[in-house]
Design a protein around this motif. Structure first.
Motif, PDB file in Angstrom:
ATOM      1  N   LYS A 253       0.810  -1.232   0.116  1.00  0.00           N
ATOM      2  CA  LYS A 253      -0.048  -0.019   0.130  1.00  0.00           C
ATOM      3  C   LYS A 253       0.890   1.206   0.049  1.00  0.00           C
ATOM      4  N   VAL A 254       2.098   1.262   0.955  1.00  0.00           N
ATOM      5  CA  VAL A 254       2.693   2.409   0.750  1.00  0.00           C
ATOM      6  C   VAL A 254       3.508   2.660  -0.472  1.00  0.00           C
ATOM      7  N   GLU A 255       3.983   1.490  -0.945  1.00  0.00           N
ATOM      8  CA  GLU A 255       4.592   1.439  -2.436  1.00  0.00           C
ATOM      9  C   GLU A 255       3.702   2.082  -3.370  1.00  0.00           C
ATOM     10  N   TYR A 271      15.245   9.774  -0.300  1.00  0.00           N
ATOM     11  CA  TYR A 271      15.181   8.892   0.925  1.00  0.00           C
ATOM     12  C   TYR A 271      13.979   8.573   1.503  1.00  0.00           C
ATOM     13  N   GLN A 272      13.672   7.401   1.876  1.00  0.00           N
ATOM     14  CA  GLN A 272      12.504   6.777   2.652  1.00  0.00           C
ATOM     15  C   GLN A 272      12.771   5.885   3.690  1.00  0.00           C
ATOM     16  N   LYS A 273      11.832   5.950   4.678  1.00  0.00           N
ATOM     17  CA  LYS A 273      12.184   4.931   5.625  1.00  0.00           C
ATOM     18  C   LYS A 273      10.856   4.671   6.123  1.00  0.00           C
ATOM     19  N   GLU A 284       8.976   8.222   6.538  1.00  0.00           N
ATOM     20  CA  GLU A 284       9.879   9.047   6.498  1.00  0.00           C
ATOM     21  C   GLU A 284      10.140   9.385   4.880  1.00  0.00           C
ATOM     22  N   LEU A 285      10.085  10.627   4.513  1.00  0.00           N
ATOM     23  CA  LEU A 285      10.553  10.947   3.139  1.00  0.00           C
ATOM     24  C   LEU A 285      11.378  12.043   2.963  1.00  0.00           C
ATOM     25  N   ALA A 286      12.113  12.062   1.917  1.00  0.00           N
ATOM     26  CA  ALA A 286      13.140  13.347   1.529  1.00  0.00           C
ATOM     27  C   ALA A 286      13.119  13.384   0.143  1.00  0.00           C
ATOM     28  N   PHE A 287      12.838  14.614  -0.622  1.00  0.00           N
ATOM     29  CA  PHE A 287      12.676  14.652  -1.971  1.00  0.00           C
ATOM     30  C   PHE A 287      13.885  15.389  -2.529  1.00  0.00           C
ATOM     31  N   LEU A 288      14.238  15.295  -3.859  1.00  0.00           N
ATOM     32  CA  LEU A 288      15.499  16.014  -4.428  1.00  0.00           C
ATOM     33  C   LEU A 288      15.091  17.307  -4.871  1.00  0.00           C
ATOM     34  N   ASN A 289      13.866  17.428  -5.211  1.00  0.00           N
ATOM     35  CA  ASN A 289      13.562  18.700  -5.973  1.00  0.00           C
ATOM     36  C   ASN A 289      12.100  19.275  -5.514  1.00  0.00           C
TER      37      ASN A 289
END
Length: 433
Positions: A253-255, A271-273, A284-289
């Motif tokens: 579901k997360v995917e 980044y994803q955790k 937890e997410l971090a985006f490039l742009n």
């Protein structure tokens, strides 16, 4: 019917029963060289688990002599040889203690005590481990009772995986993690018991001669004991399998959420955790742009319910220092498959995916709704709003046999908005040359 029975008959190619029993008895004892081989195999398996090397773990399983006393126990139960059963149980206990001692000492001495994936995989047994142990044991005992032993024996040693759980239990003792220790020991017990049960079944099926005459009452007691042990092992394993299935569904579901809300819209996740075992769960997410404000983050958290992701908080990491640290940690991890080059490629792919449209498919569909339209092309275009900023808009250019009315253009815009899932589409008619 006779042909089917003949086709499945295990008596064909069977080794002399007395010779098989002699071989089984010879492989039960743990003395001298056998103990040294076991200790060395345990060290090799522990190193493999420590460095997360599947190949090394497989090598250790191939040289392990642990199957001997387990198969011996199964044979002794099948022929009611209780002296042989005591000997098999005693030697299995010796082998288990030696294995735990060697693996614990190794993990106490090694400077690398990180919990690798191969170690974690042995801490939560489930019903699938029971199936592997049982059917792997069946293959093993069938091969043992053949004149031609063939190739199954090495495969059985790998499939039933007796060494890794023992090493993981030693790891649990070394770091003081009782959950790891008990989980791994439970998996080891499952493997031992179900290999023993599968051996017992084949021995009974092949009608090996009984050593002692046992009355019906005692036979029933043995059956009840075996049934009780099986129930005590199967029930928790089914529960663990259910928990594993729930975790996999959650990750799926997360995917789906990440793909539809970010990847398909050209947002690169660097980044994803997923913290599944925390309460509440968190992503937890971090985006490039991409920068996300507080309102957008709340909207994204609300969207989780749409994907049936319950009891979960979405956390967006946006501090530049934190993101760099997270990315650095990802690169430092030997198991990470992403490199800087991979990240750039992923970003470009996402951008291309977000800015590409199925113009051929759209042209085929448009003639059904608007027969007068002869051509259609749609793409994203960048417009300069002022000297400091730009704006990307989706522009659709069409050609038609006759001019569309304002109402038709409105309908075209509404259809395209739903079809390509883009808002604020600009509709333009192609100019005549």
């Amino acid at each position: 019917m006779n042909r089917i029975q003949s086709f499945l008959d295990l008596h064909k190619g069977e080794e002399d029963k007395q010779k098989v029993l002699e071989n089984v008895k010879a492989n039960i004892s743990f003395r001298g060289s056998t103990v040294w081989i076991l200790a060395c195999a345990i060290v090799v398996a522990s190193v493999g688990l420590n460095v997360n090397s599947t190949a090394v773990i497989i090598g250790a399983m191939l040289i392990s002599p642990l199957m001997g006393p387990i198969v011996g126990a199964g044979f002794s139960l099948g022929i009611f040889d209780f002296e042989l059963l005591k000997k098999a149980a005693k030697n299995l206990l010796i082998a288990t203690i030696v294995s735990l001692l060697v693996s614990t000492v190794y993990f106490l001495l090694t400077p690398f005590k990180e919990t690798q994936a191969e170690l974690l995989a042995r801490t939560s047994p489930n019903i699938y481990d029971i199936l592997i142990a049982f059917f792997g044991g069946l293959v093993g005992v069938i091969a043992i009772t053949r004149v031609e032993k063939g190739n199954p024996i090495p495969g059985v040693a790998i499939a039933t995986a007796l060494m890794p759980p023992l090493c993981t239990a030693g790891y649990g003792l070394a770091i003081g993690n009782w959950k790891f220790f008990l989980g791994a020991l439970f998996l080891y017990t499952i493997n031992c018991v179900f290999i023993c049960i599968s051996t017992f079944i084949i021995v009974k099926y092949l009608k090996y001669p009984e050593v002692n005459h046992v009355d019906q009452k005692y036979r029933k007691q043995i059956k009840y004991t075996i049934s009780t042990i099986l129930a005590l092992l199967i029930l928790p394993s089914v529960y663990f399998a259910y928990l594993l299935a729930q975790e996999k569904k959650y990750h799926q579901k997360v995917e789906l959420f990440l793909n539809q809300e970010f990847n398909e819209n050209g947002v690169t996740i660097v980044y994803q955790k997923i913290n599944y075992k925390s309460n509440p769960k968190s992503i937890e997410l971090a985006f490039l742009n991409k920068k996300v404000n507080g309102k957008e983050e709340k909207t994204l958290n609300t969207l989780l319910k749409k994907y049936k992701i319950e009891n979960t908080q979405l956390v967006i990491k946006q501090d530049t220092t934190d993101i760099k640290k997270l990315i650095t940690e990802n690169y430092a991890n030997e198991n990470s498959k992403e490199t800087k080059k991979d990240l750039i490629i992923l970003n470009l792919k996402n951008k291309l995916k977000a800015n590409s449209f199925d113009n051929k498919g759209l042209r085929e569909e448009i003639t059904i709704f608007f027969p007068e339209i002869t051509n259609l092309s749609i793409a994203n275009h960048i417009f300069n709003e002022n000297t400091d900023s730009t704006l990307t808009k989706t522009v659709a250019i069409y050609n038609s046999k006759k001019p569309l009315t304002a109402n038709d253009e409105k309908k075209l815009k509404e259809w395209l908005t739903k079809r390509v899932k883009k808002k604020n589409i600009v509709i333009l008619k192609e100019s005549a040359n």
